[in-house]
Design an enzyme around this catalytic site. Structure first.
Site, PDB file in Angstrom:
ATOM      1  N   GLU A   1       0.838  -1.208   0.000  1.00  0.00           N
ATOM      2  CA  GLU A   1       0.000   0.000   0.000  1.00  0.00           C
ATOM      3  C   GLU A   1       0.871   1.255   0.000  1.00  0.00           C
ATOM      4  O   GLU A   1       2.062   1.217   0.270  1.00  0.00           O
ATOM      5  CB  GLU A   1      -0.883   0.034   1.266  1.00  0.00           C
ATOM      6  CG  GLU A   1      -2.257  -0.584   1.081  1.00  0.00           C
ATOM      7  CD  GLU A   1      -3.192   0.287   0.234  1.00  0.00           C
ATOM      8  OE1 GLU A   1      -2.810   1.404  -0.163  1.00  0.00           O
ATOM      9  OE2 GLU A   1      -4.310  -0.184  -0.041  1.00  0.00           O
TER      10      GLU A   1
ATOM     11  N   ARG B   1     -10.048   1.910  11.936  1.00  0.00           N
ATOM     12  CA  ARG B   1      -8.656   2.324  11.759  1.00  0.00           C
ATOM     13  C   ARG B   1      -8.530   3.301  10.607  1.00  0.00           C
ATOM     14  O   ARG B   1      -9.332   3.287   9.674  1.00  0.00           O
ATOM     15  CB  ARG B   1      -7.732   1.126  11.538  1.00  0.00           C
ATOM     16  CG  ARG B   1      -7.773   0.492  10.158  1.00  0.00           C
ATOM     17  CD  ARG B   1      -6.506  -0.347   9.968  1.00  0.00           C
ATOM     18  NE  ARG B   1      -6.550  -1.211   8.805  1.00  0.00           N
ATOM     19  CZ  ARG B   1      -6.157  -0.834   7.583  1.00  0.00           C
ATOM     20  NH1 ARG B   1      -5.741   0.404   7.352  1.00  0.00           N
ATOM     21  NH2 ARG B   1      -6.193  -1.697   6.578  1.00  0.00           N
TER      22      ARG B   1
ATOM     23  N   ASP C   1      -9.492   1.783  -5.340  1.00  0.00           N
ATOM     24  CA  ASP C   1      -8.696   1.745  -4.103  1.00  0.00           C
ATOM     25  C   ASP C   1      -7.842   3.018  -4.033  1.00  0.00           C
ATOM     26  O   ASP C   1      -8.392   4.107  -3.915  1.00  0.00           O
ATOM     27  CB  ASP C   1      -7.889   0.439  -4.102  1.00  0.00           C
ATOM     28  CG  ASP C   1      -7.321   0.086  -2.748  1.00  0.00           C
ATOM     29  OD1 ASP C   1      -7.133   0.980  -1.923  1.00  0.00           O
ATOM     30  OD2 ASP C   1      -7.030  -1.105  -2.514  1.00  0.00           O
TER      31      ASP C   1
HETATM   32 CA    CA Z   1      -6.124   1.247   0.057  1.00  0.00          CA
END
Ligand code: CA
Length: 299
Positions: free
Chosen positions: A26, A108, A206
């Protein structure tokens, strides 16, 4: 994998740049002063620094699940976590800079990005993907936390137009990219509108990054691609990857025309993973456009 149809291919010379096969790669960030790529394995809580000319990879352990790690102007990293925004020193010393949703232990912080003034924007998500349980925040350089949008499900990609008049934002569960007006002087966002819808068979939007022409490069988790959209939301083309769990991307390299792409094994079914030996790798390709620089956190 999603069929590419007649969507033009935009990447040249796609390659795997390290031996890593991350659980949840990520947050790629081009650290321009050091000419290296920072990225994380979220699930492992590991921050990586990759030096392209030598291929050297170094790492710092944050000791907990993190969403992303962004270099701080004064050194070290600001990392998004279940407790809030963490400071992680180059030696791995961890401190809490700003608690966020401390009353929601199932939430989170996830993806984050800084505007050109170094203010951080980051949202939260429920680890159980509870609908609407998250929020989007702005964290100013004094670490003060300002709630901007409520009712987010899975807060993800963020970015700004080259003129800083638009803020782009992805709530993955909403399956698209939204645009807000952006006020660079105040850091305020307003007038949310839908810019891009991602069709169900193309995966989940994303992470994302923006190029010099103001186009958006959106990573498609379970979609096996990064797609490029114009500032008005039209699909221009894509970079197809040999793995389905594509999580995020950013531009870097000496001329800012290398596109780095993170991928994941996390959440991908075993029968899919068995046919994807490169799942979790860090990829890079060349593009015909330069990207906007990554900005460190000014706090
Ligand atoms: Ca992500």
């Amino acid at each position: 994998m999603t069929g590419t149809g007649d969507c033009p291919e935009l990447g040249h010379g796609l390659e795997v740049v390290t031996d890593l096969r991350m659980m949840l790669g990520e947050g790629p960030f081009w650290d321009e002063p050091r000419a290296r790529l920072v990225f994380v394995d979220s699930q492992a809580g590991t921050i990586f620094q990759f030096d392209p000319p030598t291929g050297t990879l170094s790492r710092v352990e944050a000791g907990a699940v993190i969403g992303i790690a962004i270099p701080r102007q004064g050194g070290g990293y600001a990392a998004s976590s279940v407790d809030g925004l963490l400071s992680v020193s180059p030696e791995g010393k961890v401190e809490l800079l700003a608690p966020i949703e401390a009353d929601r232990p199932d939430n989170r912080m996830n993806d984050a990005k800084c505007d050109v003034r170094g203010r951080m924007f980051s949202g939260t998500m429920s680890v159980h993907i509870e609908r609407g349980a998250g929020n989007l925040y702005r964290i100013d350089p004094d670490h003060s936390v300002h709630r901007l949008v409520e009712g987010i499900s899975v807060s993800n990609g963020l970015g700004w137009s080259p003129d800083n008049r638009s803020f782009y934002y992805i709530d993955t569960s909403a399956r698209g990219v939204d645009r807000f007006d952006y006020d660079l002087d105040s850091g305020a966002i307003a007038n949310r509108t839908r810019l891009v819808d991602i069709p169900r068979d193309a995966g989940f939007p994303d992470g994302m990054t923006i190029d010099e022409e103001g186009c958006l490069w959106v990573a498609l988790y379970k979609g096996g691609a990064v797609r490029r959209f114009s500032p008005s939301g039209e699909l221009i083309g894509q970079v197809s990857l040999p793995v389905s769990g594509v999580t995020s991307c950013c531009f870097g390299g000496p001329d800012m025309a290398d596109l780095y792409i993170t991928t994941a094994r996390f959440g991908i079914a075993d029968d899919v993973l068995s046919g994807e030996p490169l799942a979790g790798a860090l990829f890079r390709c060349r593009t015909d456009v330069r990207g906007l620089p990554s900005t460190p956190y000014a706090g």
